[in-house]
Scaffold this motif. Sequence first.
Motif, mmCIF file in Angstrom:
data_model
loop_
_atom_site.group_PDB
_atom_site.id
_atom_site.type_symbol
_atom_site.label_atom_id
_atom_site.label_comp_id
_atom_site.label_asym_id
_atom_site.label_seq_id
_atom_site.Cartn_x
_atom_site.Cartn_y
_atom_site.Cartn_z
ATOM 1 N N ASP B 132 2.152 -1.408 16.028
ATOM 2 C CA ASP B 132 0.929 -1.136 15.280
ATOM 3 C C ASP B 132 0.815 0.334 14.907
ATOM 4 O O ASP B 132 0.383 0.672 13.804
ATOM 5 C CB ASP B 132 -0.290 -1.572 16.101
ATOM 6 C CG ASP B 132 -0.384 -3.094 16.206
ATOM 7 O OD1 ASP B 132 0.251 -3.786 15.384
ATOM 8 O OD2 ASP B 132 -1.081 -3.587 17.104
ATOM 9 N N LEU B 133 1.208 1.206 15.817
ATOM 10 C CA LEU B 133 1.152 2.634 15.494
ATOM 11 C C LEU B 133 2.117 2.950 14.353
ATOM 12 O O LEU B 133 1.795 3.720 13.446
ATOM 13 C CB LEU B 133 1.478 3.488 16.718
ATOM 14 C CG LEU B 133 0.446 3.427 17.853
ATOM 15 C CD1 LEU B 133 0.909 4.264 19.038
ATOM 16 C CD2 LEU B 133 -0.925 3.901 17.387
ATOM 17 N N ALA B 134 3.287 2.322 14.393
ATOM 18 C CA ALA B 134 4.241 2.529 13.300
ATOM 19 C C ALA B 134 3.635 2.062 11.980
ATOM 20 O O ALA B 134 3.821 2.706 10.948
ATOM 21 C CB ALA B 134 5.545 1.795 13.600
ATOM 22 N N VAL B 136 0.413 1.996 11.277
ATOM 23 C CA VAL B 136 -0.597 3.008 10.912
ATOM 24 C C VAL B 136 0.073 4.125 10.117
ATOM 25 O O VAL B 136 -0.411 4.561 9.077
ATOM 26 C CB VAL B 136 -1.261 3.632 12.169
ATOM 27 C CG1 VAL B 136 -2.038 4.891 11.800
ATOM 28 C CG2 VAL B 136 -2.177 2.628 12.844
ATOM 29 N N ILE B 137 1.234 4.556 10.613
ATOM 30 C CA ILE B 137 1.926 5.661 9.967
ATOM 31 C C ILE B 137 2.432 5.252 8.589
ATOM 32 O O ILE B 137 2.264 5.979 7.617
ATOM 33 C CB ILE B 137 3.105 6.131 10.849
ATOM 34 C CG1 ILE B 137 2.571 6.693 12.163
ATOM 35 C CG2 ILE B 137 3.946 7.168 10.119
ATOM 36 C CD1 ILE B 137 3.614 6.844 13.248
ATOM 37 N N LYS B 139 1.410 2.737 6.595
ATOM 38 C CA LYS B 139 0.473 2.220 5.593
ATOM 39 C C LYS B 139 -0.694 3.130 5.260
ATOM 40 O O LYS B 139 -1.579 2.751 4.510
ATOM 41 C CB LYS B 139 -0.057 0.854 6.056
ATOM 42 C CG LYS B 139 1.066 -0.146 6.223
ATOM 43 C CD LYS B 139 0.579 -1.557 6.271
ATOM 44 C CE LYS B 139 1.772 -2.507 6.391
ATOM 45 N NZ LYS B 139 1.378 -3.871 6.785
ATOM 46 N N THR B 140 -0.735 4.314 5.861
ATOM 47 C CA THR B 140 -1.890 5.187 5.575
ATOM 48 C C THR B 140 -1.603 6.105 4.397
ATOM 49 O O THR B 140 -0.484 6.518 4.224
ATOM 50 C CB THR B 140 -2.262 6.026 6.810
ATOM 51 O OG1 THR B 140 -2.571 5.135 7.867
ATOM 52 C CG2 THR B 140 -3.478 6.878 6.532
#
Lengths: 140, 140
Positions: B132-134, B136-137, B139-140
């Motif tokens: 999920d953190l990946a 976030v990185i 798709k932001t």
Amino acid sequence: MSDSDLVSLLSTSFQTLIDKLHERLSELGFHDIRPVHGYMIKYIALHDGATGIELADHLGITKQAVSKIVDYLEENDYIQRKPHPTDKRGKIVVLTERGRIVMEAKENILNEIEQHLIDNIGAKRLQMIKDDLASVIRKT
Amino acid sequence: MSDSDLVSLLSTSFQTLIDKLHERLSELGFHDIRPVHGYMIKYIALHDGATGIELADHLGITKQAVSKIVDYLEENDYIQRKPHPTDKRGKIVVLTERGRIVMEAKENILNEIEQHLIDNIGAKRLQMIKDDLASVIRKT
DNA sequence: CATATGTAGTCAATCAAGTTGACTACATAT
DNA sequence: ATATGTAGTCAACTTGATTGACTACATATG
């Protein structure tokens, strides 16, 4: 991905989101604000005013450093120093109209960012991440 | 908890883990190292040596700033400058024995930290957080 | 091949954001 | 009443970065 350990992922994802936040704030005309200003404004709003020493404790910096940041934010019309109501040595720092507006804008942008993430991974999973991050903080 | 938005949670959990890492490194005798040194050492190790400009690009700082950090790490025997094999203008920076040892220690501590977390929330859930953190990185 | 332009690294000066130390005015405890 | 403690500010300094200027070497072009 090359950044595959947890610490790097946390660092990069935090940086990604905070950059996004400040990019948006800048678009809204708040180009003169840094992350530390946001933390300070949030604390002031949450407590309906704060003294320099409260801010220093909260932010983990010296009262002298707080004093400089307060100078800056006062010059830029986000906050205002007022005499402390009961302690004549002291002052309390309160938000101006502009301070309240930027805080609201910040909240809205953070909500949008979370909403964007919910659209991608779902609300349940976002809540799980938050719970897990909270336990990282508690149990380390 | 008071820190309930995602950005604050990311910030606090990252800070918690990085503090833990450097506390452990300090216990092992590596008291003279900061996070940026770790990033630099990792990049050098990963590429079997690097030029100043590569490091500057990777770290997002100027080549002059890199030069100062390289001075510091060379004085402290973590890295060493060598002439560039093909470009007489350039130098390459490589790890010393101490540099390799600290990098290994860092990897071990990060693994321990992740293992500690796996014991608390489970391997599957840790993997989900990382994924999920990946995203976030990405798709932001 | 000569020459113009570009690049790697360093030195020096400056800047930004924090620190420590010293001080004033007021508060609190004895 | 007096001694000690606290809130805030001013000044000097530190640290880790920046920009600008320079040297030595590399690369592209007439």
